[in-house]
Design a protein around this motif. Structure first.
Motif, PDB file in Angstrom:
ATOM      1  N   ASP A  46       0.837  -1.210   0.000  1.00 19.82           N
ATOM      2  CA  ASP A  46       0.000   0.000   0.000  1.00 19.82           C
ATOM      3  C   ASP A  46       0.866   1.252   0.000  1.00 19.82           C
ATOM      4  O   ASP A  46       0.563   2.238  -0.686  1.00 19.82           O
ATOM      5  N   SER A  47       1.935   1.228   0.797  1.00 19.54           N
ATOM      6  CA  SER A  47       2.775   2.410   0.944  1.00 19.54           C
ATOM      7  C   SER A  47       3.465   2.781  -0.359  1.00 19.54           C
ATOM      8  O   SER A  47       3.514   3.961  -0.745  1.00 19.54           O
ATOM      9  N   TYR A  48       4.009   1.791  -1.051  1.00 20.92           N
ATOM     10  CA  TYR A  48       4.676   2.087  -2.320  1.00 20.92           C
ATOM     11  C   TYR A  48       3.680   2.570  -3.369  1.00 20.92           C
ATOM     12  O   TYR A  48       3.977   3.493  -4.148  1.00 20.92           O
ATOM     13  N   LEU A  49       2.487   1.963  -3.384  1.00 15.90           N
ATOM     14  CA  LEU A  49       1.463   2.419  -4.324  1.00 15.90           C
ATOM     15  C   LEU A  49       1.027   3.840  -4.006  1.00 15.90           C
ATOM     16  O   LEU A  49       0.873   4.676  -4.904  1.00 15.90           O
ATOM     17  N   SER A  50       0.830   4.127  -2.724  1.00 13.98           N
ATOM     18  CA  SER A  50       0.369   5.464  -2.341  1.00 13.98           C
ATOM     19  C   SER A  50       1.432   6.511  -2.633  1.00 13.98           C
ATOM     20  O   SER A  50       1.105   7.642  -3.015  1.00 13.98           O
ATOM     21  N   ALA A  51       2.708   6.143  -2.480  1.00 16.24           N
ATOM     22  CA  ALA A  51       3.775   7.096  -2.791  1.00 16.24           C
ATOM     23  C   ALA A  51       3.719   7.503  -4.254  1.00 16.24           C
ATOM     24  O   ALA A  51       3.813   8.694  -4.597  1.00 16.24           O
TER      25      ALA A  51
END
Length: 239
Positions: A49-54
């Motif tokens: 999720d974090s990499y996608l949101s970045a």
């Protein structure tokens, strides 16, 4: 002064809550605008999720159609992307993770982070390490609540108090809210805990205002030096 506050997920209700907290902290003459990514996770709760949101936040800022802004506040606790945003934009960029930790270090020798799920601990610890503020962190403690569970105020308060006691037991002298969705808890819980409670959203807004007032922004010598212009050739992911 105009500050853009980026949510790290696509939940617009959370963006609205974050913006309310940011506006409460902002000084007279500061305008706060929320920015919600058009794609990505509805709640950022893990590495993927974090990499996608970045990527989604970078895309939202890269294509931002609004009026010029003076600073960016990144309202994703422990999320990736702050270094990329600093390279992308020409204004100060303040991430709520490091903003809260830096202010906590001014209030006590050791601080503790109270966050959502236990699985977020490693990600937050890495973010604090990268920001250079991990040495003073006594503990990162999860409440067991997901990001979207924070809308239940009564449940959130009880879970936060229990986690806060664990952080205090580990040596924390100051508590940091480990999720932008927890904005507003300092007013509710500060007296009950007997410890200072730092909200990253408010901390980041005040630091952003200070940087703008001082005429300071990201250095272009070294780490954030601009690469060759490639941004206009980027495509957008097909989801």
């Amino acid at each position: 002064m105009r500050i853009v506050v980026t949510n790290c997920n696509t939940t617009r209700e959370m963006t609205a809550e974050i913006v309310r907290g940011a506006r409460a902290a902002a000084g007279p003459g500061t305008t706060v605008t929320g920015l919600t990514p058009e794609w990505g996770p509805e709640s950022a709760e893990g590495w993927l999720d974090s990499y996608l949101s970045a990527a989604a936040v970078l895309d939202a800022l890269r294509t931002y159609p609004g009026p010029p802004y003076d600073a960016v506040v990144m309202a994703g606790f422990g999320e990736h992307g702050r270094e990329g945003v600093r390279e992308l934009v020409d204004v100060p960029v303040v991430d709520i993770t490091e903003a809260a930790a830096h202010l906590a270090c001014l209030l006590g020798r050791r601080y503790g982070v109270v966050t959502t799920l236990e699985r977020s601990r490693g990600q937050i610890e890495d973010s604090l390490e990268t920001a250079g503020v991990a040495r003073n962190c006594a503990a990162v403690v999860g409440t067991g609540l997901g990001v979207l569970d924070l809308a239940d105020d009564e449940r959130t308060e009880a879970a936060f108090l229990a986690a806060a006691e664990r952080a205090r037991g580990a040596g924390a002298e100051v508590l940091v809210l480990g999720c932008a969705g927890m904005t507003g808890l300092p007013r509710l819980l500060g007296d009950k805990l007997g410890l200072p409670v730092v909200d990253g959203v408010g901390a980041a807004v005040k630091l952003a205002e200070s940087l703008v007032s001082l005429g300071l922004t990201t250095s272009r010598a070294g780490s954030y030096a601009r690469p060759r212009e490639k941004r206009r050739s980027w495509g957008r992911p097909t989801l």
